[in-house]
Design a protein around this motif. Sequence first.
Motif, PDB file in Angstrom:
ATOM      1  N   ARG A 141       0.885  -1.321  -0.175  1.00  0.00           N
ATOM      2  CA  ARG A 141      -0.148   0.074  -0.109  1.00  0.00           C
ATOM      3  C   ARG A 141       0.947   1.106   0.023  1.00  0.00           C
ATOM      4  N   HIS A 142       1.966   1.343   0.616  1.00  0.00           N
ATOM      5  CA  HIS A 142       3.074   2.309   0.869  1.00  0.00           C
ATOM      6  C   HIS A 142       4.482   2.045  -0.044  1.00  0.00           C
ATOM      7  N   CYS A 143       5.121   2.895  -0.683  1.00  0.00           N
ATOM      8  CA  CYS A 143       6.468   2.391  -1.079  1.00  0.00           C
ATOM      9  C   CYS A 143       7.325   3.830  -0.848  1.00  0.00           C
ATOM     10  N   TYR A 144       8.446   3.376  -0.095  1.00  0.00           N
ATOM     11  CA  TYR A 144       9.546   4.311   0.299  1.00  0.00           C
ATOM     12  C   TYR A 144      10.851   4.270  -0.280  1.00  0.00           C
ATOM     13  N   ASN A 145      10.937   3.014  -1.175  1.00  0.00           N
ATOM     14  CA  ASN A 145      12.145   3.105  -1.753  1.00  0.00           C
ATOM     15  C   ASN A 145      12.266   3.632  -3.305  1.00  0.00           C
ATOM     16  N   PRO A 146      12.797   4.638  -3.363  1.00  0.00           N
ATOM     17  CA  PRO A 146      13.069   5.340  -4.698  1.00  0.00           C
ATOM     18  C   PRO A 146      13.462   4.618  -5.804  1.00  0.00           C
ATOM     19  N   PHE A 147      14.348   3.461  -5.577  1.00  0.00           N
ATOM     20  CA  PHE A 147      14.474   2.604  -6.798  1.00  0.00           C
ATOM     21  C   PHE A 147      13.503   1.669  -7.466  1.00  0.00           C
ATOM     22  N   LYS A 171      19.354  15.187  -0.603  1.00  0.00           N
ATOM     23  CA  LYS A 171      19.521  14.583   0.791  1.00  0.00           C
ATOM     24  C   LYS A 171      19.635  13.114   0.453  1.00  0.00           C
ATOM     25  N   ASP A 172      18.854  12.369  -0.294  1.00  0.00           N
ATOM     26  CA  ASP A 172      19.229  11.116  -0.817  1.00  0.00           C
ATOM     27  C   ASP A 172      20.231  10.409  -1.013  1.00  0.00           C
ATOM     28  N   LEU A 173      21.173  11.419  -1.940  1.00  0.00           N
ATOM     29  CA  LEU A 173      22.456  11.160  -2.455  1.00  0.00           C
ATOM     30  C   LEU A 173      23.207  11.056  -1.260  1.00  0.00           C
ATOM     31  N   TRP A 174      22.991  11.858  -0.311  1.00  0.00           N
ATOM     32  CA  TRP A 174      23.927  12.330   0.951  1.00  0.00           C
ATOM     33  C   TRP A 174      23.936  10.922   1.630  1.00  0.00           C
TER      34      TRP A 174
END
Length: 429
Positions: free
Chosen positions: A295-301, A383-386
């Motif tokens: 129902r939710h997804c928090y992985n940008p890949f 921020k994600d790259l950091w």
Amino acid sequence: MKNKTLKIDILARVEGEGGLKLKISNGIVKDVQLKIYEPPRFFEAFLRGRDFREAPDITSRICGICPIAYQLGASHAMEEICGVKVDGQLKALRRLIYTGEWIESHVLHAFMLNAPDFFEAGSVIHLAQVYPEVVKNALRMKKAGNEIMVVLGGREIHPINLRLGGFYKVPKKRELRALLEEIKWSKQAAVDSLMFISKFEFPEFKQNYEFLALSDPDEYAILGGRLVSNCGINLPINEYDNCLVEEHVPHSTALHSHLRGAGTCLLGPLARYNLNFEQLTPLAKEAAFNAGLGRHCYNPFKSILVRMVEVIYAFEEAERIIEAYEEPDSPAIEVNPRAGTGYGATEAPRGICYHRYTIDDNGIILDSKIVAPTSVNQSRIEKDLWDLVQANVGLTDEKLKFFCERAIRNYDPCISCSTHFLTVDIERD
């Protein structure tokens, strides 16, 4: 670990020109700069002094991939000023052409730009050699999206048939129904393509995002709605400037946007999916679950999966709208100028595309503001790259560079869209 600086001077497989600079000292990330160096194009300045009716066509030139987002954002803002509400079949036709834009943009990104990363390949040519039918099907799906834009907009790139109040010409019922066979084939092809992508190996990387998207209680938001987030934001579009603020950073020709007093947020497919999941169709939901999405997804890949879920939904919407279509009495509602300020926002493939205009009684544009979704996502990408670099700092320089490029491509950044304005400060002795 000795101090080192890693540079990616030119990012590949993204729309526009940008690079990346990383500074690492003794195994600790010290700086991350997503460097957008494409020249600013000053669209807001071009619009000042022009007739308000010109705004949709001028703004469509901001992007060749998502021109409808700009045309309809500008149209909504001008129509609000003039007290016009486009509804019924004209609104349905606007939603239909927007599905075409989502399809061609999402399929292009998923297969031509993003999928090669999962094979450590430099381009889709390698993927086509190994999986020729998959790539052929992707091209056919993209063409189906392009055909929707041709029939309604006159052409795929920078459509010329949209105007304030509707269209210059509306299609005949038979013209739209001629698209149905290919749309129905493409809908099933999108389901199959999603299952193919679901077998990719995805890096383990989850972030605690504040998602921001438009939301409508009656449908999966595309043409408008309220600004909502998973952290309590629920505002009308005219509160956008009180919600997000822009700032100039020295390493980018594109302004950065962030939530006022709350830091970064994420726009785009992941935001829409997490905030508006219940408005998806049963087929799209079933396909998402079969692909391993919850129902939710928090992985940008895994955003490539969510994009294909939205492609399935877009084909379903296109089919539904065409089957229910009845030719309207007029191709457009008359829009007469009056002084005021209006606001418009739609969900471009990459997220909220915001417009604000002020016009006088004669319809002359006095002021404008346009915020592309990539402008808002820039800070979140950094921020994600950091965090990603810090977690993988032990990789060789080449592997780390490749991993960072992959991470950036997750967002399908439209760099050209975001380079609108540059603040220049001059100091003199």
